[in-house]
Design an enzyme around this catalytic site. Structure first.
Site, short mmCIF file in Angstrom:
data_model
loop_
_atom_site.label_atom_id
_atom_site.label_comp_id
_atom_site.label_asym_id
_atom_site.label_seq_id
_atom_site.Cartn_x
_atom_site.Cartn_y
_atom_site.Cartn_z
N TYR A 14 49.27 39.34 42.68
CA TYR A 14 50.04 39.10 41.46
C TYR A 14 51.36 39.88 41.44
O TYR A 14 52.30 39.47 40.77
CB TYR A 14 49.24 39.53 40.23
CG TYR A 14 48.25 38.51 39.72
CD1 TYR A 14 47.09 38.21 40.42
CD2 TYR A 14 48.48 37.86 38.50
CE1 TYR A 14 46.18 37.30 39.93
CE2 TYR A 14 47.57 36.94 38.01
CZ TYR A 14 46.43 36.66 38.73
OH TYR A 14 45.54 35.75 38.24
N LYS A 34 36.89 40.09 50.28
CA LYS A 34 36.90 39.11 51.39
C LYS A 34 37.16 39.92 52.66
O LYS A 34 38.14 39.70 53.39
CB LYS A 34 37.99 38.05 51.11
CG LYS A 34 37.99 36.87 52.08
CD LYS A 34 36.84 35.91 51.92
CE LYS A 34 36.88 34.83 52.99
NZ LYS A 34 35.68 33.96 52.98
N ASP A 90 33.24 34.27 48.33
CA ASP A 90 32.70 32.91 48.35
C ASP A 90 31.21 32.90 48.02
O ASP A 90 30.74 32.14 47.17
CB ASP A 90 33.02 32.19 49.69
CG ASP A 90 32.75 33.03 50.92
OD1 ASP A 90 32.39 34.22 50.77
OD2 ASP A 90 32.91 32.52 52.05
N ASP A 132 40.18 37.14 38.24
CA ASP A 132 40.68 36.07 37.37
C ASP A 132 39.77 34.85 37.50
O ASP A 132 39.31 34.28 36.51
CB ASP A 132 42.11 35.72 37.78
CG ASP A 132 42.69 34.60 36.94
OD1 ASP A 132 42.52 34.64 35.71
OD2 ASP A 132 43.30 33.67 37.51
N ASP A 152 36.51 33.39 34.69
CA ASP A 152 36.46 32.06 34.06
C ASP A 152 35.14 31.38 34.41
O ASP A 152 34.48 30.76 33.56
CB ASP A 152 37.62 31.16 34.54
CG ASP A 152 38.86 31.25 33.65
OD1 ASP A 152 39.09 32.33 33.07
OD2 ASP A 152 39.60 30.24 33.54
#
Ligand code: NAD
Ligand code: IPM
Ligand code: MN
Length: 349
Positions: free
Chosen positions: A139, A184, A217, A241, A245
């Protein structure tokens, strides 16, 4: 002395849920004798319309001089493709306030397991605290825009990882004592640094915490198959983020999920995790629970009033369990009607 609160209604459904939260905050202030001084400022698309900037100078100065900042939501189709986007104001505000730790509690409220897309027995009682790093990563890295080539650079320092990991370990102490760190590390260098730094901090200072690591994942999958396996979930900015959600709808609707963004000291930024919901904006349909619970988090973390925070949370539990709520959770209340009911419950409580 009264607490200085800056209100940023923002765009789309943002002003609707912010007004609902403000009404509840005022009712709670009256009930618990908390002196509040609340002032609203333009921000996001509303900031662009008023001054040309999503974070106008006057808004920024007020936020930096406040005890807490409350935000509805920003963004919308009106500003898509414009030279400056409303979302840039939000990123700048998070950076200016130095709020590096974003707490996103995900709870399935009593009765809400019926609204979950997961089977009731999987959804019932879920209580996960997602801690999302908020002022680093992709970001805030160097960005190159272009039609032939574009890039977004992801950088983390050891210090940035440690300070947010510390928030997660401290939070876990008061809960189930477990932290799942999501990265990751099979691909990304920042993730390998993340894994090393979180493990070293746990070993040095938090031996009582049970820390495990998972790949983004597989963790996105496990959040759906066995959300009950998680206590505190710690992750970097972009992964947090997305996962928040995803996790929010286990509870029935994204409109239910609150957040608190904290840095050093007690000043914080409080906002529901959802966006400006352009598809339902202006129709009194938006679920105000995430915004109202964000106001509760403000009372807890920035105003030091656990009692008042609990009163709001109990009122929400009671209302939702009794079948009250907006359409997204199967109720037939309007946004403001539901907030009025919460005000009544807090006042009576
Ligand atoms: P969104 O969260 O606004 O909406 C996604 C879906 O969830 C929509 O169907 C919407 O109706 C529903 N929804 C959202 N909030 C709800 C609520 N309170 N009650 C009931 N339903 C609700 O995400 P989007 O559509 O991808 O983004 C719209 C705009 O919001 C974009 O400009 C985006 O950048 C912005 N955004 C802002 C924030 C923020 O201000 N913190 C967060 C996310 C997205
Ligand atoms: C959120 C939003 C923001 C984010 C956007 C609007 C910049 O999606 O608060 O979750 O990506 O952090
Ligand atoms: Mn988001």
């Amino acid at each position: 002395m009264s607490h200085k609160i800056v209100f940023l209604p923002g765009d789309g459904a943002g002003p609707e849920v912010a007004e609902a939260a403000l009404n509840v905050l005022n009712a709670t202030g009256a009930k618990f004798d908390i002196a509040l001084s609340v002032e609203s400022f333009p921000f996001g698309g509303a900031g662009i319309d008023a001054t040309g900037a999503p974070l106008p100078e006057e808004t920024k100065a007020a936020c930096l001089a406040s005890d807490a900042v409350f935000l509805g939501a920003v963004g919308g189709p009106k500003w898509d493709g414009a030279a400056v986007r409303p979302e840039q104001g939000l990123l700048a505000l998070r950076q200016e306030l130095g709020v590096f730790a974003n707490l996103r509690p995900i709870k399935v409220l009593p009765g809400m397991e019926r609204q979950s897309p997961l089977r009731e027995e999987i959804a019932r009682g879920i209580d996960i605290l997602i801690i999302r790093e908020l002022t680093g990563g992709v970001y805030f890295g160097e960005r190159e825009e272009g039609d032939e080539r574009a890039s977004d650079v992801c950088t983390y320092t050891k210090g940035e990882v440690e300070r947010v990991a510390r928030v997660a370990f401290e939070a876990a102490k008061g809960r189930g004592g477990r932290v799942t760190s999501v990265d990751k590390a099979n691909v990304m260098a920042t993730s390998r640094l993340w894994r090393k730094a979180t493990t070293a901090l746990r070993d040095a200072e938090y031996s009582e915490i049970n820390l495990d690591h998972g790949l983004i994942d597989a963790m996105a999958m496990k959040l759906i198959t066995s959300p009950g396996a998680f206590d505190v979930m710690l992750t970097e900015n972009m992964f947090g983020d997305i996962l928040s959600d995803e996790a929010s709808v286990i509870g029935g609707s994204i409109g239910l999920a609150p957040s608190a963004s904290l840095g050093v000291g007690t000043r914080g930024l409080y906002e529901p995790i959802h966006g400006s919901a352009p598809d339902i904006a202006g129709q009194d349909k938006a679920n105000p629970v995430g915004a109202i619970l964000s106001a509760a988090m403000m009372l807890r973390h920035s105003l030091g009033n656990e009692h008042a925070a609990r009163a709001i949370e109990n009122a929400i539990d009671e209302a939702v369990a009794s079948g009250r709520g907006t359409g997204d959770i199967g109720g037939d209340d309007g946004t403001q009607q539901f907030a009025d009911h919460i005000c009544d419950l807090v006042a009576k409580g």
